[in-house]
Design a protein around this motif. Structure first.
Motif, PDB file in Angstrom:
ATOM      1  N   MET A  33       0.837  -1.177   0.000  1.00 23.01           N
ATOM      2  CA  MET A  33       0.000   0.000   0.000  1.00 23.01           C
ATOM      3  C   MET A  33       0.882   1.241   0.000  1.00 23.01           C
ATOM      4  O   MET A  33       1.918   1.290   0.638  1.00 23.01           O
ATOM      5  CB  MET A  33      -0.919  -0.011   1.215  1.00 23.01           C
ATOM      6  N   SER A  34       0.447   2.268  -0.686  1.00 24.06           N
ATOM      7  CA  SER A  34       1.229   3.479  -0.803  1.00 24.06           C
ATOM      8  C   SER A  34       1.012   4.392   0.401  1.00 24.06           C
ATOM      9  O   SER A  34       0.048   4.262   1.140  1.00 24.06           O
ATOM     10  CB  SER A  34       0.821   4.208  -2.079  1.00 24.06           C
ATOM     11  N   ALA A  35       1.929   5.329   0.555  1.00 23.56           N
ATOM     12  CA  ALA A  35       1.802   6.320   1.627  1.00 23.56           C
ATOM     13  C   ALA A  35       0.620   7.232   1.317  1.00 23.56           C
ATOM     14  O   ALA A  35       0.347   7.540   0.157  1.00 23.56           O
ATOM     15  CB  ALA A  35       3.081   7.129   1.722  1.00 23.56           C
ATOM     16  N   PRO A  36      -0.085   7.671   2.344  1.00 25.19           N
ATOM     17  CA  PRO A  36      -1.229   8.544   2.093  1.00 25.19           C
ATOM     18  C   PRO A  36      -0.795   9.919   1.596  1.00 25.19           C
ATOM     19  O   PRO A  36       0.301  10.387   1.894  1.00 25.19           O
ATOM     20  CB  PRO A  36      -1.913   8.641   3.452  1.00 25.19           C
ATOM     21  N   LEU A  37      -1.672  10.535   0.863  1.00 25.08           N
ATOM     22  CA  LEU A  37      -1.495  11.896   0.379  1.00 25.08           C
ATOM     23  C   LEU A  37      -2.042  12.806   1.476  1.00 25.08           C
ATOM     24  O   LEU A  37      -3.185  12.621   1.917  1.00 25.08           O
ATOM     25  CB  LEU A  37      -2.299  12.055  -0.908  1.00 25.08           C
ATOM     26  N   VAL A  38      -1.248  13.746   1.967  1.00 25.52           N
ATOM     27  CA  VAL A  38      -1.676  14.614   3.058  1.00 25.52           C
ATOM     28  C   VAL A  38      -1.619  16.068   2.604  1.00 25.52           C
ATOM     29  O   VAL A  38      -0.624  16.508   2.031  1.00 25.52           O
ATOM     30  CB  VAL A  38      -0.786  14.422   4.310  1.00 25.52           C
ATOM     31  N   VAL A  39      -2.710  16.794   2.844  1.00 29.76           N
ATOM     32  CA  VAL A  39      -2.786  18.211   2.511  1.00 29.76           C
ATOM     33  C   VAL A  39      -3.262  18.951   3.758  1.00 29.76           C
ATOM     34  O   VAL A  39      -4.247  18.561   4.375  1.00 29.76           O
ATOM     35  CB  VAL A  39      -3.780  18.472   1.351  1.00 29.76           C
ATOM     36  N   SER A  40      -2.545  20.016   4.113  1.00 31.74           N
ATOM     37  CA  SER A  40      -2.954  20.865   5.231  1.00 31.74           C
ATOM     38  C   SER A  40      -3.370  22.209   4.644  1.00 31.74           C
ATOM     39  O   SER A  40      -2.623  22.815   3.878  1.00 31.74           O
ATOM     40  CB  SER A  40      -1.793  21.046   6.207  1.00 31.74           C
ATOM     41  N   ILE A  41      -4.577  22.652   5.005  1.00 33.74           N
ATOM     42  CA  ILE A  41      -5.119  23.895   4.460  1.00 33.74           C
ATOM     43  C   ILE A  41      -5.366  24.856   5.622  1.00 33.74           C
ATOM     44  O   ILE A  41      -6.238  24.606   6.460  1.00 33.74           O
ATOM     45  CB  ILE A  41      -6.442  23.634   3.706  1.00 33.74           C
ATOM     46  N   PRO A  42      -4.601  25.953   5.684  1.00 39.20           N
ATOM     47  CA  PRO A  42      -4.805  26.909   6.776  1.00 39.20           C
ATOM     48  C   PRO A  42      -6.106  27.692   6.592  1.00 39.20           C
ATOM     49  O   PRO A  42      -6.576  27.883   5.475  1.00 39.20           O
ATOM     50  CB  PRO A  42      -3.591  27.835   6.670  1.00 39.20           C
ATOM     51  N   HIS A  43      -6.675  28.138   7.712  1.00 40.65           N
ATOM     52  CA  HIS A  43      -7.870  28.983   7.656  1.00 40.65           C
ATOM     53  C   HIS A  43      -7.912  29.867   8.894  1.00 40.65           C
ATOM     54  O   HIS A  43      -7.178  29.638   9.859  1.00 40.65           O
ATOM     55  CB  HIS A  43      -9.151  28.150   7.524  1.00 40.65           C
ATOM     56  N   ARG A  44      -8.773  30.874   8.851  1.00 45.52           N
ATOM     57  CA  ARG A  44      -8.934  31.797   9.986  1.00 45.52           C
ATOM     58  C   ARG A  44     -10.384  31.829  10.457  1.00 45.52           C
ATOM     59  O   ARG A  44     -10.819  32.821  11.032  1.00 45.52           O
ATOM     60  CB  ARG A  44      -8.503  33.204   9.572  1.00 45.52           C
ATOM     61  N   LEU A  45     -11.102  30.772  10.223  1.00 43.71           N
ATOM     62  CA  LEU A  45     -12.536  30.742  10.498  1.00 43.71           C
ATOM     63  C   LEU A  45     -12.886  30.261  11.895  1.00 43.71           C
ATOM     64  O   LEU A  45     -14.001  30.485  12.358  1.00 43.71           O
ATOM     65  CB  LEU A  45     -13.235  29.812   9.495  1.00 43.71           C
ATOM     66  N   GLY A  46     -11.993  29.577  12.536  1.00 44.06           N
ATOM     67  CA  GLY A  46     -12.335  28.865  13.755  1.00 44.06           C
ATOM     68  C   GLY A  46     -12.886  27.495  13.368  1.00 44.06           C
ATOM     69  O   GLY A  46     -13.358  27.280  12.249  1.00 44.06           O
ATOM     70  N   ARG A  47     -12.805  26.588  14.289  1.00 43.12           N
ATOM     71  CA  ARG A  47     -13.183  25.189  14.022  1.00 43.12           C
ATOM     72  C   ARG A  47     -14.653  25.051  13.615  1.00 43.12           C
ATOM     73  O   ARG A  47     -14.985  24.390  12.646  1.00 43.12           O
ATOM     74  CB  ARG A  47     -12.881  24.359  15.260  1.00 43.12           C
ATOM     75  N   GLU A  48     -15.532  25.665  14.373  1.00 45.10           N
ATOM     76  CA  GLU A  48     -16.970  25.495  14.144  1.00 45.10           C
ATOM     77  C   GLU A  48     -17.396  25.973  12.745  1.00 45.10           C
ATOM     78  O   GLU A  48     -18.128  25.271  12.037  1.00 45.10           O
ATOM     79  CB  GLU A  48     -17.734  26.270  15.223  1.00 45.10           C
ATOM     80  N   GLU A  49     -16.945  27.148  12.342  1.00 45.39           N
ATOM     81  CA  GLU A  49     -17.317  27.689  11.026  1.00 45.39           C
ATOM     82  C   GLU A  49     -16.681  26.866   9.902  1.00 45.39           C
ATOM     83  O   GLU A  49     -17.294  26.625   8.867  1.00 45.39           O
ATOM     84  CB  GLU A  49     -16.910  29.159  10.913  1.00 45.39           C
ATOM     85  N   ALA A  50     -15.445  26.414  10.108  1.00 47.50           N
ATOM     86  CA  ALA A  50     -14.785  25.585   9.090  1.00 47.50           C
ATOM     87  C   ALA A  50     -15.559  24.283   8.873  1.00 47.50           C
ATOM     88  O   ALA A  50     -15.790  23.870   7.730  1.00 47.50           O
ATOM     89  CB  ALA A  50     -13.341  25.298   9.490  1.00 47.50           C
ATOM     90  N   VAL A  51     -15.995  23.640   9.962  1.00 48.52           N
ATOM     91  CA  VAL A  51     -16.784  22.406   9.849  1.00 48.52           C
ATOM     92  C   VAL A  51     -18.080  22.689   9.105  1.00 48.52           C
ATOM     93  O   VAL A  51     -18.477  21.949   8.205  1.00 48.52           O
ATOM     94  CB  VAL A  51     -17.061  21.781  11.237  1.00 48.52           C
ATOM     95  N   ARG A  52     -18.761  23.786   9.471  1.00 50.80           N
ATOM     96  CA  ARG A  52     -20.025  24.129   8.825  1.00 50.80           C
ATOM     97  C   ARG A  52     -19.840  24.307   7.317  1.00 50.80           C
ATOM     98  O   ARG A  52     -20.600  23.779   6.512  1.00 50.80           O
ATOM     99  CB  ARG A  52     -20.615  25.408   9.432  1.00 50.80           C
ATOM    100  N   ARG A  53     -18.802  25.033   6.940  1.00 53.94           N
ATOM    101  CA  ARG A  53     -18.564  25.264   5.507  1.00 53.94           C
ATOM    102  C   ARG A  53     -18.221  23.977   4.778  1.00 53.94           C
ATOM    103  O   ARG A  53     -18.667  23.756   3.657  1.00 53.94           O
ATOM    104  CB  ARG A  53     -17.454  26.289   5.307  1.00 53.94           C
ATOM    105  N   LEU A  54     -17.413  23.138   5.401  1.00 52.66           N
ATOM    106  CA  LEU A  54     -17.056  21.869   4.755  1.00 52.66           C
ATOM    107  C   LEU A  54     -18.262  20.968   4.598  1.00 52.66           C
ATOM    108  O   LEU A  54     -18.453  20.350   3.553  1.00 52.66           O
ATOM    109  CB  LEU A  54     -15.956  21.163   5.551  1.00 52.66           C
ATOM    110  N   LYS A  55     -19.102  20.898   5.616  1.00 52.45           N
ATOM    111  CA  LYS A  55     -20.297  20.055   5.531  1.00 52.45           C
ATOM    112  C   LYS A  55     -21.217  20.522   4.419  1.00 52.45           C
ATOM    113  O   LYS A  55     -21.803  19.711   3.704  1.00 52.45           O
ATOM    114  CB  LYS A  55     -21.048  20.054   6.861  1.00 52.45           C
ATOM    115  N   SER A  56     -21.356  21.827   4.261  1.00 49.97           N
ATOM    116  CA  SER A  56     -22.282  22.334   3.246  1.00 49.97           C
ATOM    117  C   SER A  56     -21.654  22.396   1.853  1.00 49.97           C
ATOM    118  O   SER A  56     -22.369  22.377   0.858  1.00 49.97           O
ATOM    119  CB  SER A  56     -22.799  23.718   3.640  1.00 49.97           C
ATOM    120  N   GLY A  57     -20.334  22.435   1.769  1.00 47.57           N
ATOM    121  CA  GLY A  57     -19.707  22.653   0.472  1.00 47.57           C
ATOM    122  C   GLY A  57     -19.006  21.474  -0.169  1.00 47.57           C
ATOM    123  O   GLY A  57     -18.668  21.518  -1.346  1.00 47.57           O
ATOM    124  N   LEU A  58     -18.784  20.393   0.558  1.00 41.79           N
ATOM    125  CA  LEU A  58     -18.031  19.272  -0.011  1.00 41.79           C
ATOM    126  C   LEU A  58     -18.756  18.612  -1.173  1.00 41.79           C
ATOM    127  O   LEU A  58     -18.136  18.273  -2.173  1.00 41.79           O
ATOM    128  CB  LEU A  58     -17.726  18.229   1.060  1.00 41.79           C
TER     129      LEU A  58
END
Length: 105
Positions: A1-26
């Motif tokens: 099995m290959s190594a996983p692909l990892v991406v880190s994306i910075p944001h300034r939204l705070g955890r709660e708003e980031a989760v909300r946006r990801l849930k609605s936009g993915l």
């Protein structure tokens, strides 16, 4: 099995708003990539486990949301490994759009 692909994306939204946006936009973000389908998206708190199908191949991964960044880890099957660099760039770009774009109220 290959190594996983990892991406880190910075944001300034705070955890709660980031989760909300990801849930609605993915779903919308995935729908904009014609060769990809989301088969599973399961949230537990600030983490999501997902399964996607691309070019007939299944990839799995996890999204972890922190106060100042989102970490995406994807394990690609060997047939999709040649697209890893493109996938990494696409994940980063779409993630930044979701996490930085001002929403219309």
């Amino acid at each position: 099995m290959s190594a996983p692909l990892v991406v880190s994306i910075p944001h300034r939204l705070g955890r709660e708003e980031a989760v909300r946006r990801l849930k609605s936009g993915l779903g919308r973000a995935a729908a904009s990539v014609p060769v990809m389908q989301v088969e599973e998206e399961r949230w537990s708190g600030d983490s999501m486990i997902f399964r996607i199908r691309a070019l007939g191949q299944l990839a799995t991964g996890q999204v972890d949301v922190a106060d100042d960044h989102v970490r995406v880890e994807v394990t690609l099957p060997w047939l999709l490994q040649r697209f890893a660099e493109m996938a990494q760039a696409a994940i980063r770009k779409r993630g930044q759009l979701l996490l930085t774009k001002d929403e219309k109220k």
